[in-house]
Design an enzyme around this catalytic site. Structure first.
Site, mmCIF file in Angstrom:
data_model
loop_
_atom_site.group_PDB
_atom_site.id
_atom_site.type_symbol
_atom_site.label_atom_id
_atom_site.label_comp_id
_atom_site.label_asym_id
_atom_site.label_seq_id
_atom_site.Cartn_x
_atom_site.Cartn_y
_atom_site.Cartn_z
ATOM 1 N N THR A 110 38.065 42.858 42.478
ATOM 2 C CA THR A 110 37.340 43.735 41.554
ATOM 3 C C THR A 110 37.966 43.680 40.160
ATOM 4 O O THR A 110 37.254 43.536 39.153
ATOM 5 C CB THR A 110 37.370 45.195 42.086
ATOM 6 O OG1 THR A 110 36.685 45.224 43.339
ATOM 7 C CG2 THR A 110 36.714 46.157 41.121
ATOM 8 N N THR A 168 54.152 45.758 35.416
ATOM 9 C CA THR A 168 55.122 45.068 36.274
ATOM 10 C C THR A 168 54.399 44.433 37.464
ATOM 11 O O THR A 168 53.566 45.068 38.113
ATOM 12 C CB THR A 168 56.195 46.069 36.764
ATOM 13 O OG1 THR A 168 56.818 46.610 35.604
ATOM 14 C CG2 THR A 168 57.236 45.394 37.638
ATOM 15 N N CYS A 192 31.557 47.982 50.653
ATOM 16 C CA CYS A 192 31.433 48.913 49.527
ATOM 17 C C CYS A 192 30.158 49.729 49.620
ATOM 18 O O CYS A 192 30.063 50.797 49.040
ATOM 19 C CB CYS A 192 31.411 48.163 48.206
ATOM 20 S SG CYS A 192 32.859 47.206 47.981
ATOM 21 N N HIS A 211 43.294 39.979 50.595
ATOM 22 C CA HIS A 211 43.012 40.621 51.888
ATOM 23 C C HIS A 211 41.812 40.014 52.608
ATOM 24 O O HIS A 211 41.507 40.379 53.744
ATOM 25 C CB HIS A 211 42.868 42.143 51.727
ATOM 26 C CG HIS A 211 41.620 42.638 51.072
ATOM 27 N ND1 HIS A 211 40.523 43.027 51.786
ATOM 28 C CD2 HIS A 211 41.307 42.836 49.770
ATOM 29 C CE1 HIS A 211 39.582 43.458 50.952
ATOM 30 N NE2 HIS A 211 40.024 43.343 49.717
ATOM 31 N N SER A 257 40.886 37.437 46.223
ATOM 32 C CA SER A 257 41.453 38.669 46.775
ATOM 33 C C SER A 257 42.165 38.326 48.080
ATOM 34 O O SER A 257 41.538 37.819 49.021
ATOM 35 C CB SER A 257 40.312 39.655 47.028
ATOM 36 O OG SER A 257 40.821 40.836 47.569
HETATM 37 N N1 PLP Z 1 33.566 40.071 45.477
HETATM 38 C C1 PLP Z 1 33.142 39.877 46.735
HETATM 39 C C2 PLP Z 1 32.138 38.812 47.019
HETATM 40 C C3 PLP Z 1 33.645 40.667 47.789
HETATM 41 O O1 PLP Z 1 33.205 40.471 49.023
HETATM 42 C C4 PLP Z 1 34.610 41.658 47.475
HETATM 43 C C5 PLP Z 1 35.130 42.547 48.527
HETATM 44 O O2 PLP Z 1 34.432 42.958 49.429
HETATM 45 C C6 PLP Z 1 35.024 41.801 46.145
HETATM 46 C C7 PLP Z 1 34.481 40.982 45.176
HETATM 47 C C8 PLP Z 1 36.025 42.842 45.756
HETATM 48 O O3 PLP Z 1 37.316 42.451 46.133
HETATM 49 P P1 PLP Z 1 38.477 43.550 46.255
HETATM 50 O O4 PLP Z 1 38.257 44.270 47.533
HETATM 51 O O5 PLP Z 1 39.739 42.758 46.263
HETATM 52 O O6 PLP Z 1 38.373 44.424 45.081
#
Ligand code: PLP
Length: 391
Positions: free
Chosen positions: A72, A238, A328, A202, A200
């Site tokens: 994000t 940091t 989300c 995770h 990302s």
């Molecule tokens: N973009 C996509 C395609 C995603 O699937 C996600 C997370 O579900 C994100 C962006 C956001 O990533 P983060 O959870 O690291 O903010």
């Protein structure tokens, strides 16, 4: 009852090796990387090693990798800075983007007066690239194209090489949200003309709160977080040394095992497709999700032939964690924008989308349990409907 996790597009469990690498940073290499003493410099070396590792994977220069807190943040930084610092006046994007792109683009429209052009997908979730070319050519405004590589709900893959080439030919900048494909596919940015991309940790068994932005060197992009000179002044604050090391370890494991993981997951995905088809009459698959070449192997978007808005809860009560769409938007009563684009009104009223997302840890036994649960739920819905008709 053993719990079953089939929501790997939302997040993935941490690998043991990742945890060990992170614990070692927390216990031993806790210096501030900006400090000039040995504690700081040891931490700094760890960060630079991961930066080199990422750069090697993407075939880019280490100076083009900026560590951030997540996908994000990376997407926000890229889009906002394109408008604020690179003079972008028009953004071409799609209604299929993740919320962190969609909302940021809308924010730029509201606060900066940026013109936004949406490319509409067809019923399979594909874009007509000749339409993109037309839109690119019909304005003198400085343009950013923001289109994701792998869709997080249906897994559709975009030909980012082709889109990047079109953008280059038409003097437009190209950003691709690569959060779902990064570390799951080979990505060679020396061959793919993308200017900006995001990652990302995770999503590939690394920690939450750790990601990076790829920023092509010549672009001149600046950051949005001001303060100290960290990350070549593009991202003050940091550094999350522990998170960056976790990302590096997770990437190392993903790359080392990519072929093995991919073939296992493909087998599981094909098994899921054939079992669901056998057991649930009238089932369909959304977008390109059931096609091997044009979809990300970790995601399968199922369209169940009955309406059950409580399906996520029912599966959870049976110990199966799964999403209907993106994490989300889960909990939202409205259908996702992606489903609104793909389904007609009739389908909306009589079907239920379900996103099954796999990892190398997923087993056929878990898929069998999912199929049994879906059959039971489907029978229950049929009985409810019959009772309703007879009332
Ligand atoms: N973009 C996509 C395609 C995603 O699937 C996600 C997370 O579900 C994100 C962006 C956001 O990533 P983060 O959870 O690291 O903010």
């Amino acid at each position: 009852m053993d719990k079953i996790y089939l929501d790997n597009a939302a997040t993935t469990p941490l690998s043991e090796e990742v945890i060990d690498a992170m614990v070692s940073v927390m216990k031993v290499t806790y210096g501030n990387p900006s400090s000039t003493h040995s504690f700081g410099q040891e931490a700094k070396i760890l960060i630079e090693n991961v930066r080199r590792e990422v750069a090697e994977y993407l075939h880019v220069s280490p100076s083009e990798i900026i560590f951030t807190s997540c996908g994000t943040e990376s997407n926000n930084m890229i889009i906002k800075s394109c408008v604020d610092h690179l003079g972008v006046e028009r953004i071409i994007t799609s209604p299929m983007e993740h919320k962190c792109v969609a909302e940021t683009v809308l924010d730029m429209k509201k606060r900066r007066g940026v013109e936004v052009v949406y490319l509409r997908p067809d019923h399979k979730g594909d874009f007509d690239l000749t339409k993109l070319e037309e839109v690119l050519k019909n304005s003198e405004k400085k343009t950013l194209v923001s289109l994701m590589h792998a869709n997080n709900e249906i897994g559709n893959l975009l030909d980012i090489k082709k889109v990047g080439e079109m953008c280059r030919e038409n003097n437009a900048l190209f950003h691709s949200d690569t959060v779902q494909s990064m570390a799951h596919m080979d990505l060679d940015f020396s061959q793919i003309p993308v200017d900006f991309a995001s990652c990302s940790a995770h999503k590939f068994h690394g920690p939450k709160g750790s990601g990076f932005a790829f920023i092509r060197k010549a672009s001149g992009l600046k950051g949005i977080i001001t303060g100290g000179p960290q990350e070549r002044t593009l991202r003050a604050g940091t550094e999350n040394v522990c998170g960056i090391v976790g990302l590096g370890k997770a990437l190392e494991l993903s790359l080392k095992n990519m072929n093995e993981y991919a073939s296992h997951i493909r087998e599981i995905k094909n098994y899921t497709i054939s079992r669901i088809k056998e057991e649930i009459e009238g089932v369909k698959f959304n977008g390109r999700s059931a096609e091997e070449e044009t979809s990300l192997y970790t995601v399968l978007s199922v369209l169940l032939p009955f309406k059950d808005p409580m399906i996520g809860l029912k599966l959870d009560m049976k110990g199966i964690a799964i999403s209907q769409g993106s994490a989300c938007s889960s909990g939202a009563s409205k259908p996702s924008m992606v489903m609104l684009m793909l389904l007609d009104e009739e389908e909306m009223q009589h079907t239920t989308p379900l996103r099954v997302s796999f990892s190398h840890l997923t087993t056929k036994k878990e898929i069998d349990a999912l199929i049994d649960a879906l059959k039971e739920i489907s029978e229950g819905v049929k009985i409810e409907n019959t009772n309703f008709e007879h009332r």
